[in-house]
Design a protein around this motif. Sequence first.
Motif, PDB file in Angstrom:
ATOM      1  N   LEU A  10      -6.545  32.159  57.520  1.00  0.00           N
ATOM      2  CA  LEU A  10      -7.487  32.826  56.637  1.00  0.00           C
ATOM      3  C   LEU A  10      -7.918  31.822  55.567  1.00  0.00           C
ATOM      4  N   ILE A  11      -9.228  31.546  55.512  1.00  0.00           N
ATOM      5  CA  ILE A  11      -9.750  30.573  54.550  1.00  0.00           C
ATOM      6  C   ILE A  11     -10.705  31.283  53.598  1.00  0.00           C
ATOM      7  N   ASP A  12     -10.245  31.458  52.358  1.00  0.00           N
ATOM      8  CA  ASP A  12     -11.027  32.147  51.342  1.00  0.00           C
ATOM      9  C   ASP A  12     -10.500  31.735  49.979  1.00  0.00           C
ATOM     10  N   ARG A  37      -5.251  29.663  53.322  1.00  0.00           N
ATOM     11  CA  ARG A  37      -5.654  28.468  52.586  1.00  0.00           C
ATOM     12  C   ARG A  37      -6.793  28.884  51.661  1.00  0.00           C
ATOM     13  N   GLN A  38      -6.636  28.616  50.366  1.00  0.00           N
ATOM     14  CA  GLN A  38      -7.663  28.990  49.399  1.00  0.00           C
ATOM     15  C   GLN A  38      -8.743  27.918  49.264  1.00  0.00           C
ATOM     16  N   SER A  39      -8.568  26.805  49.941  1.00  0.00           N
ATOM     17  CA  SER A  39      -9.530  25.720  49.890  1.00  0.00           C
ATOM     18  C   SER A  39      -9.898  25.295  51.313  1.00  0.00           C
ATOM     19  N   PRO A  40     -11.184  25.266  51.631  1.00  0.00           N
ATOM     20  CA  PRO A  40     -11.599  24.786  52.951  1.00  0.00           C
ATOM     21  C   PRO A  40     -11.157  23.343  53.208  1.00  0.00           C
ATOM     22  N   SER A  46      -5.023  20.469  56.865  1.00  0.00           N
ATOM     23  CA  SER A  46      -3.931  21.076  57.637  1.00  0.00           C
ATOM     24  C   SER A  46      -4.210  21.018  59.134  1.00  0.00           C
ATOM     25  N   LEU A  47      -5.455  21.251  59.502  1.00  0.00           N
ATOM     26  CA  LEU A  47      -5.845  21.172  60.913  1.00  0.00           C
ATOM     27  C   LEU A  47      -5.778  19.723  61.400  1.00  0.00           C
ATOM     28  N   PHE A  58     -10.399  33.198  60.110  1.00  0.00           N
ATOM     29  CA  PHE A  58     -11.341  33.999  59.330  1.00  0.00           C
ATOM     30  C   PHE A  58     -11.819  33.096  58.194  1.00  0.00           C
ATOM     31  N   LEU A  59     -13.120  32.888  58.115  1.00  0.00           N
ATOM     32  CA  LEU A  59     -13.705  31.918  57.200  1.00  0.00           C
ATOM     33  C   LEU A  59     -14.718  32.576  56.283  1.00  0.00           C
TER      34      LEU A  59
END
Length: 126
Positions: A10-12, A37-40, A46-47, A58-59
């Motif tokens: 979850l990225i938001d 992750r709160q930061s893209p 991480s990826l 979820f982006l």
Amino acid sequence: MLPCYKICLLIDDNYIDNFVTRRILESGHFAEEIIVRQSPAEAIESLRKGDVRPDVIFLDIRMPNMNGFEFLQEYDKLDDNVKSAKIFMLSSSLDPNDYKRSTENKYITQFIHKPLTHKVLEELCA
């Protein structure tokens, strides 16, 4: 009920949105593990490092420093073996251009309006 996916990323940037979305994902048994992750930029790192290997992402679109579309540009630069996740754009944006850009992006599986609901999760698992 068995989870639909093993790992969900979850990225938001919004803490409250992450809290609510995570609770919905957990109560809906959507994934065995939910990583936030709160930061893209942090998510990309991480990826890239292999710390996270999600089945689904979820982006959000509107985030400071790097928005969802900029994340997708960086995602495109990753090794092909890293780019296997289904990506759902999860946004509160009502901008028709955001929707259009999402549907035209080869990595986006579906555009979903916030808040995420159990009904939507059921459809995604079907």
